[in-house]
Design a protein around this motif. Sequence first.
Motif, PDB file in Angstrom:
ATOM      1  N   UNK A  27       0.826  -1.213   0.000  1.00  0.00           N
ATOM      2  CA  UNK A  27       0.000   0.000   0.000  1.00  0.00           C
ATOM      3  C   UNK A  27       0.859   1.263   0.000  1.00  0.00           C
ATOM      4  N   UNK A  28       1.983   1.205   0.672  1.00  0.00           N
ATOM      5  CA  UNK A  28       2.871   2.369   0.744  1.00  0.00           C
ATOM      6  C   UNK A  28       3.657   2.569  -0.548  1.00  0.00           C
ATOM      7  N   UNK A  54     -15.799   2.547  -7.109  1.00  0.00           N
ATOM      8  CA  UNK A  54     -16.295   3.472  -6.095  1.00  0.00           C
ATOM      9  C   UNK A  54     -16.175   2.858  -4.699  1.00  0.00           C
ATOM     10  N   UNK A  55     -16.558   1.596  -4.559  1.00  0.00           N
ATOM     11  CA  UNK A  55     -16.460   0.909  -3.264  1.00  0.00           C
ATOM     12  C   UNK A  55     -15.000   0.835  -2.822  1.00  0.00           C
ATOM     13  N   UNK A  56     -14.135   0.433  -3.731  1.00  0.00           N
ATOM     14  CA  UNK A  56     -12.714   0.317  -3.398  1.00  0.00           C
ATOM     15  C   UNK A  56     -12.137   1.667  -2.981  1.00  0.00           C
ATOM     16  N   UNK A  57     -12.506   2.707  -3.690  1.00  0.00           N
ATOM     17  CA  UNK A  57     -11.999   4.045  -3.382  1.00  0.00           C
ATOM     18  C   UNK A  57     -12.477   4.513  -2.011  1.00  0.00           C
ATOM     19  N   UNK A  58     -13.764   4.335  -1.733  1.00  0.00           N
ATOM     20  CA  UNK A  58     -14.295   4.796  -0.445  1.00  0.00           C
ATOM     21  C   UNK A  58     -13.750   3.991   0.729  1.00  0.00           C
ATOM     22  N   UNK A  61     -10.153   5.007   1.290  1.00  0.00           N
ATOM     23  CA  UNK A  61     -10.025   6.347   1.878  1.00  0.00           C
ATOM     24  C   UNK A  61     -10.181   6.305   3.390  1.00  0.00           C
ATOM     25  N   UNK A  62     -11.029   5.410   3.873  1.00  0.00           N
ATOM     26  CA  UNK A  62     -11.273   5.327   5.316  1.00  0.00           C
ATOM     27  C   UNK A  62     -10.116   4.634   6.033  1.00  0.00           C
ATOM     28  N   UNK A  63      -9.785   3.404   5.618  1.00  0.00           N
ATOM     29  CA  UNK A  63      -8.709   2.625   6.242  1.00  0.00           C
ATOM     30  C   UNK A  63      -8.183   1.642   5.205  1.00  0.00           C
ATOM     31  N   UNK A  67      -9.370  -2.342   4.629  1.00  0.00           N
ATOM     32  CA  UNK A  67     -10.138  -2.664   3.421  1.00  0.00           C
ATOM     33  C   UNK A  67      -9.491  -3.810   2.656  1.00  0.00           C
ATOM     34  N   UNK A  68      -8.194  -3.733   2.479  1.00  0.00           N
ATOM     35  CA  UNK A  68      -7.497  -4.775   1.734  1.00  0.00           C
ATOM     36  C   UNK A  68      -7.407  -6.077   2.529  1.00  0.00           C
ATOM     37  N   UNK A  69      -7.168  -5.981   3.814  1.00  0.00           N
ATOM     38  CA  UNK A  69      -7.043  -7.189   4.642  1.00  0.00           C
ATOM     39  C   UNK A  69      -8.344  -7.988   4.645  1.00  0.00           C
TER      40      UNK A  69
END
Length: 101
Positions: A27-28, A54-58, A61-63, A67-69
């Motif tokens: 991610x970094x 859109x779901x992936x972006x939102x 953006x939060x965490x 989201x990926x985990x």
Amino acid sequence: MGGVEYSKLRAERDQQVAQLAAEQARLETAPDAELDELTKLYVSRGLSPDLARQVATELTAHDPLAAHAEAEYGITSTSLASPLREALAVSAAFAAGAVVP
């Protein structure tokens, strides 16, 4: 019994922590590639490409790590293995079962 359960869950937790660390590093270093990967994952689960993006972006953006985990590995903050708690529960169940006879 408790020791066996502890060893098993400790190895599982170590694997989960390693997956999270690797995901954080990706991610970094390549956030756009990871966003594309998450989008493709949601498309493969049946969302339209626009909605998946859109779901992936939102969620990102939060965490981003959470989201990926959750999407990639099924790991949530509550699903991380807790070796000590489970080992104590197995030990207590084993002891309770041994008292009956």
